[in-house]
Design a protein around this motif. Structure first.
Motif, PDB file in Angstrom:
ATOM      1  N   ASP A  79     -91.026 -48.193  28.875  1.00  0.00           N
ATOM      2  CA  ASP A  79     -91.395 -49.314  28.022  1.00  0.00           C
ATOM      3  C   ASP A  79     -91.792 -48.898  26.617  1.00  0.00           C
ATOM      4  O   ASP A  79     -92.131 -49.745  25.799  1.00  0.00           O
ATOM      5  N   GLY A  80     -91.784 -47.607  26.343  1.00  0.00           N
ATOM      6  CA  GLY A  80     -92.203 -47.133  25.034  1.00  0.00           C
ATOM      7  C   GLY A  80     -93.716 -47.116  24.907  1.00  0.00           C
ATOM      8  O   GLY A  80     -94.444 -47.325  25.871  1.00  0.00           O
ATOM      9  N   ASP A  81     -94.189 -46.862  23.692  1.00  0.00           N
ATOM     10  CA  ASP A  81     -95.623 -46.888  23.410  1.00  0.00           C
ATOM     11  C   ASP A  81     -95.823 -47.326  21.962  1.00  0.00           C
ATOM     12  O   ASP A  81     -94.892 -47.823  21.328  1.00  0.00           O
ATOM     13  N   ALA A  82     -97.027 -47.140  21.430  1.00  0.00           N
ATOM     14  CA  ALA A  82     -97.331 -47.632  20.086  1.00  0.00           C
ATOM     15  C   ALA A  82     -96.486 -46.925  19.017  1.00  0.00           C
ATOM     16  O   ALA A  82     -95.958 -47.576  18.110  1.00  0.00           O
ATOM     17  N   ASN A  83     -96.353 -45.614  19.110  1.00  0.00           N
ATOM     18  CA  ASN A  83     -95.606 -44.859  18.104  1.00  0.00           C
ATOM     19  C   ASN A  83     -94.100 -44.985  18.273  1.00  0.00           C
ATOM     20  O   ASN A  83     -93.356 -44.943  17.296  1.00  0.00           O
ATOM     21  N   TYR A  84     -93.651 -45.085  19.514  1.00  0.00           N
ATOM     22  CA  TYR A  84     -92.222 -45.186  19.815  1.00  0.00           C
ATOM     23  C   TYR A  84     -91.991 -46.445  20.656  1.00  0.00           C
ATOM     24  O   TYR A  84     -92.035 -46.384  21.877  1.00  0.00           O
ATOM     25  N   PRO A  85     -91.743 -47.585  20.005  1.00  0.00           N
ATOM     26  CA  PRO A  85     -91.644 -48.849  20.757  1.00  0.00           C
ATOM     27  C   PRO A  85     -90.274 -49.065  21.407  1.00  0.00           C
ATOM     28  O   PRO A  85     -89.693 -50.130  21.318  1.00  0.00           O
ATOM     29  N   PHE A  86     -89.754 -48.043  22.039  1.00  0.00           N
ATOM     30  CA  PHE A  86     -88.476 -48.133  22.734  1.00  0.00           C
ATOM     31  C   PHE A  86     -88.507 -47.151  23.886  1.00  0.00           C
ATOM     32  O   PHE A  86     -89.335 -46.235  23.921  1.00  0.00           O
ATOM     33  N   GLY A  87     -87.619 -47.324  24.845  1.00  0.00           N
ATOM     34  CA  GLY A  87     -87.568 -46.415  25.979  1.00  0.00           C
ATOM     35  C   GLY A  87     -87.180 -45.019  25.537  1.00  0.00           C
ATOM     36  O   GLY A  87     -86.188 -44.843  24.824  1.00  0.00           O
ATOM     37  N   HIS A  88     -87.969 -44.036  25.924  1.00  0.00           N
ATOM     38  CA  HIS A  88     -87.691 -42.660  25.526  1.00  0.00           C
ATOM     39  C   HIS A  88     -88.181 -41.702  26.595  1.00  0.00           C
ATOM     40  O   HIS A  88     -88.866 -42.102  27.538  1.00  0.00           O
ATOM     41  N   ALA A  89     -87.803 -40.446  26.444  1.00  0.00           N
ATOM     42  CA  ALA A  89     -88.176 -39.427  27.431  1.00  0.00           C
ATOM     43  C   ALA A  89     -88.580 -38.145  26.730  1.00  0.00           C
ATOM     44  O   ALA A  89     -88.033 -37.799  25.677  1.00  0.00           O
ATOM     45  N   LEU A  90     -89.529 -37.455  27.329  1.00  0.00           N
ATOM     46  CA  LEU A  90     -89.893 -36.111  26.897  1.00  0.00           C
ATOM     47  C   LEU A  90     -88.999 -35.155  27.667  1.00  0.00           C
ATOM     48  O   LEU A  90     -89.004 -35.148  28.902  1.00  0.00           O
ATOM     49  N   VAL A  91     -88.176 -34.385  26.943  1.00  0.00           N
ATOM     50  CA  VAL A  91     -87.222 -33.496  27.601  1.00  0.00           C
ATOM     51  C   VAL A  91     -87.466 -32.053  27.188  1.00  0.00           C
ATOM     52  O   VAL A  91     -87.969 -31.781  26.104  1.00  0.00           O
ATOM     53  N   ALA A  92     -87.111 -31.144  28.090  1.00  0.00           N
ATOM     54  CA  ALA A  92     -87.097 -29.714  27.801  1.00  0.00           C
ATOM     55  C   ALA A  92     -85.690 -29.237  28.126  1.00  0.00           C
ATOM     56  O   ALA A  92     -85.181 -29.485  29.217  1.00  0.00           O
ATOM     57  N   GLY A  93     -85.065 -28.571  27.164  1.00  0.00           N
ATOM     58  CA  GLY A  93     -83.674 -28.197  27.354  1.00  0.00           C
ATOM     59  C   GLY A  93     -83.372 -26.788  26.907  1.00  0.00           C
ATOM     60  O   GLY A  93     -84.243 -26.057  26.449  1.00  0.00           O
ATOM     61  N   VAL A  94     -82.097 -26.425  27.037  1.00  0.00           N
ATOM     62  CA  VAL A  94     -81.625 -25.083  26.696  1.00  0.00           C
ATOM     63  C   VAL A  94     -80.869 -25.162  25.381  1.00  0.00           C
ATOM     64  O   VAL A  94     -79.780 -25.732  25.323  1.00  0.00           O
TER      65      VAL A  94
END
Length: 143
Positions: free
Chosen positions: A39-54
């Motif tokens: 649902d997002g949050d105050a700073n990012y008002p859209f669906g997002h994900a915290l990712v860790a990648g290569v």
């Protein structure tokens, strides 16, 4: 009573799901979802994900190489990023590595904490690579 289509759709972008980044600096790179924010949050008002990648995959190692050279070629360069759902392509794969204790949103605010978190992710990824598990995650995309 009208209900939008989004409410009925199942949530498939969950923790540990392997995704491919589609836009930006890490476009075409594999990543794993650490935490999702539907649902997002105050700073990012859209669906997002915290990712860790290569960011950079390990190089090929052959039997003729010395141990030090093989160790040098087996290094992984990771990245940590908040990514909009629109810029992620989910795969059918999951990676059973627990990064929730290592990375969270607060680590991205402070550069020194982000660097420390990235080092911890690097350690987790290299340990996973060196044990021979999930080799496909540490290979580049073929296209």
């Amino acid at each position: 009573s009208f209900r939008p289509l989004e409410d009925k759709m199942p949530k498939f972008l969950k923790t540990s799901k392997v995704v491919i980044i589609l836009h930006g600096r890490y476009a075409g790179k594999k990543a794993v979802i650490v935490k999702n924010y539907d649902d997002g949050d105050a700073n990012y008002p859209f669906g997002h994900a915290l990712v860790a990648g290569v960011e950079r995959t390990p190089l090929k190692v052959t039997r003729g190489m010395s141990q030090s050279r093989a160790a040098k070629r087996s290094k992984v360069k990771p990245f940590i990023k908040l990514v909009n759902y629109n810029h992620l392509m989910p795969t059918r794969y999951s990676l059973d590595v627990d990064l929730k204790q290592i990375v969270n949103k607060e680590h991205l605010q402070d550069p020194t904490r982000k660097l420390a978190a990235r080092k911890d992710v690097k350690k987790a990824f290299e340990e996973r690579y060196n044990t021979g598990r999930n080799k496909w995650f540490f290979q580049g995309l073929r296209f």
